[in-house]
Enzyme design. Structure first.
Site, PDB file in Angstrom:
ATOM      1  N   ASP A 185     -21.956 -21.775  17.280  1.00  0.00           N
ATOM      2  CA  ASP A 185     -22.521 -22.943  17.468  1.00  0.00           C
ATOM      3  C   ASP A 185     -23.870 -22.450  18.584  1.00  0.00           C
ATOM      4  OD1 ASP A 185     -20.751 -24.404  16.281  1.00  0.00           O
ATOM      5  OD2 ASP A 185     -19.518 -24.930  18.328  1.00  0.00           O
TER       6      ASP A 185
ATOM      7  N   TYR B  10     -12.432 -16.072  20.620  1.00  0.00           N
ATOM      8  CA  TYR B  10     -13.175 -16.983  21.701  1.00  0.00           C
ATOM      9  C   TYR B  10     -12.858 -17.021  23.131  1.00  0.00           C
ATOM     10  CZ  TYR B  10     -14.657 -18.913  17.056  1.00  0.00           C
ATOM     11  OH  TYR B  10     -15.203 -19.113  15.659  1.00  0.00           O
TER      12      TYR B  10
ATOM     13  N   TYR C 129     -12.017 -24.126  13.710  1.00  0.00           N
ATOM     14  CA  TYR C 129     -12.875 -24.740  14.593  1.00  0.00           C
ATOM     15  C   TYR C 129     -12.296 -24.862  15.960  1.00  0.00           C
ATOM     16  CZ  TYR C 129     -15.479 -26.331  10.471  1.00  0.00           C
ATOM     17  OH  TYR C 129     -16.415 -26.598   9.387  1.00  0.00           O
TER      18      TYR C 129
END
Length: 426
Positions: free
Chosen positions: A240, A306, A378
């Site tokens: 992103d 992440y 996501y």
């Protein structure tokens, strides 16, 4: 009829040079050039007939119209056309004049030969000129993906050249937020920077929503060093805009169009890119790569790791967070297309795996979590639930609203094998 009978009939059609005579019999006695075959047949016929040997000047040949005497000239013209270009491999193609194709057909009809007998003029021209180009340029023929392709337009009397792309592989780390991976044209002005006669207010007349991008900080430097005319950026997915790419970095390939330099010092190139990016982006492990690395970077299944800073709508205790993360650890997640991307992605439900989920509270309203999951998972929606579009989610398991306030990608690695396969490097 014997081979010599065929040779007599071919020679009797008019002046036929050694190469055109021998080309009809190109499938016989390998290791000879067509000119050597033709001359040998002409000598053999003279001996068999006890007749004087009568050579034919190539310039007088009615079949090729003297073109078989031009191999050296075409090779020199081709080499001159790429004199300032670095290349190691090449390929040659020939655009044969229709009249020569017709003459070849008529020649074979004289002996009732198959129209495809031996080899066509085009194949001989490719080979003979190609051998000479190789000697002049110290390059090798490559029929798959050559650095340079030559088309010899015999009728047009010109050499056409195509300089194929060069490829540089590496990994990038994006150290600042709010930098997109690729240039992001303004939607209001379609990247023109203007609305009517006035500068576009949405992008301040720049034509772009962001004044920097990973692509813009890397690709122009590579293009300049390799002296190309354009550069394309290919990434292994993308993070992103508001996320950093840290850790081991994200694999990418820069494709340089029509490079005049290929033999670049990648260590120096790496230093040049990092100096230009000035701390916003950093590249590591630059290597010269093959064309196949583009597809590998874009298609190889990859997992992502992440780290997310999470804010909760209400207080959460450590035991509840640990229990929720245990539920996510190894879970199969169903995610309907997130609301934030449904304007550019097809609306469907995707199933993705969470390989590992860990974290700890910073205070009752904040936590730091790390998620290792399959590509396409996501993470923001895994935390928030996205209005029940993602099941399970951290927010749903805790029974309290949750959102990602900062997101970092720590690793992008191939699922079954690493991106860095030696078969794809030069």
């Amino acid at each position: 009829m014997t081979l010599l009978d065929d040779a007599r009939r071919l020679a009797s059609t008019g002046p036929v040079c050694d190469a055109c005579l021998g080309r009809v019999f190109a499938d016989r006695s390998f290791g000879l050039t067509n000119a050597e075959r033709g001359r040998s047949l002409r000598v053999a016929v003279a001996l068999d007939d006890d007749d004087d040997f009568d050579p034919v000047e190539t310039a007088d040949c009615w079949v090729c119209e003297g073109r078989c005497d031009e191999f050296d000239d075409w090779a020199e013209r081709a080499a001159d056309a790429v004199e300032s270009v670095e290349f190691d491999t090449y390929q040659v193609g020939t655009r044969t004049p229709p009249l020569i194709e017709e003459n070849e057909r008529l020649l074979r009809e004289e002996v009732g030969a198959d129209p495809e007998a031996g080899e066509p003029f085009k194949m001989e021209f490719n080979r003979e000129v190609g051998k000479r180009i190789g000697r002049l340029t110290d390059a090798e023929v490559d029929f798959e993906r050559p650095h340079v392709q030559f088309v010899l337009d015999v009728a047009g009397d010109r050499v056409e050249t195509t300089i194929n792309s060069a490829f540089v592989y590496g990994r990038y780390r994006k150290l600042e937020r709010d930098i997109p991976q690729t240039e992001w044209p303004c939607r209001e002005c379609d990247g023109s920077g203007r609305q009517g006669r006035e500068p576009c207010e949405h992008c301040d007349g720049t034509g772009y929503l962001y004044d920097r991008s990973v692509e813009g900080l890397i690709a122009p430097v590579v293009e300049d060093v390799m002296d190309g005319v354009d550069a394309l950026f290919h990434g292994a997915g993308r993070e992103d805009v508001d996320a950093r790419m840290l850790g081991t970095g994200r694999p990418f390939v820069v494709e340089v169009k029509e490079p005049r330099r290929r033999r670049v010092d990648v260590d120096r190139l790496e230093a040049d890119v990092n100096a230009f990016a000035d701390g916003a982006v950093e590249v590591t492990g630059l290597r010269l790569a093959t064309y196949g690395m583009v597809e590998r970077v874009k298609e190889l299944d990859a997992s992502k790791t992440y780290r997310a800073a999470v804010e909760f709508d209400g207080p959460v205790d450590a035991d509840a967070l640990a229990a929720a993360l245990d539920e996510l650890d190894g879970a199969t997640v169903e995610q309907y297309t997130p609301q934030r991307v449904d304007h550019r992605r097809a609306n469907l439900t995707r199933t993705r795996e969470v390989y590992e989920a860990t974290g700890e509270l910073d205070d009752p309203r904040h936590a730091t979590v790390e998620i290792h999951g399959a590509g396409g998972l996501y993470i923001k929606e895994l935390v928030s639930g996205d209005g029940d579009r993602t099941e399970p989610s951290l927010a749903g398991l805790l029974g309290v609203g949750a959102r990602v306030t900062d997101l970092d990608v720590l690793a992008v690695e191939g699922e079954a094998e690493p991106f860095e396969d030696e078969d794809y490097f030069l």
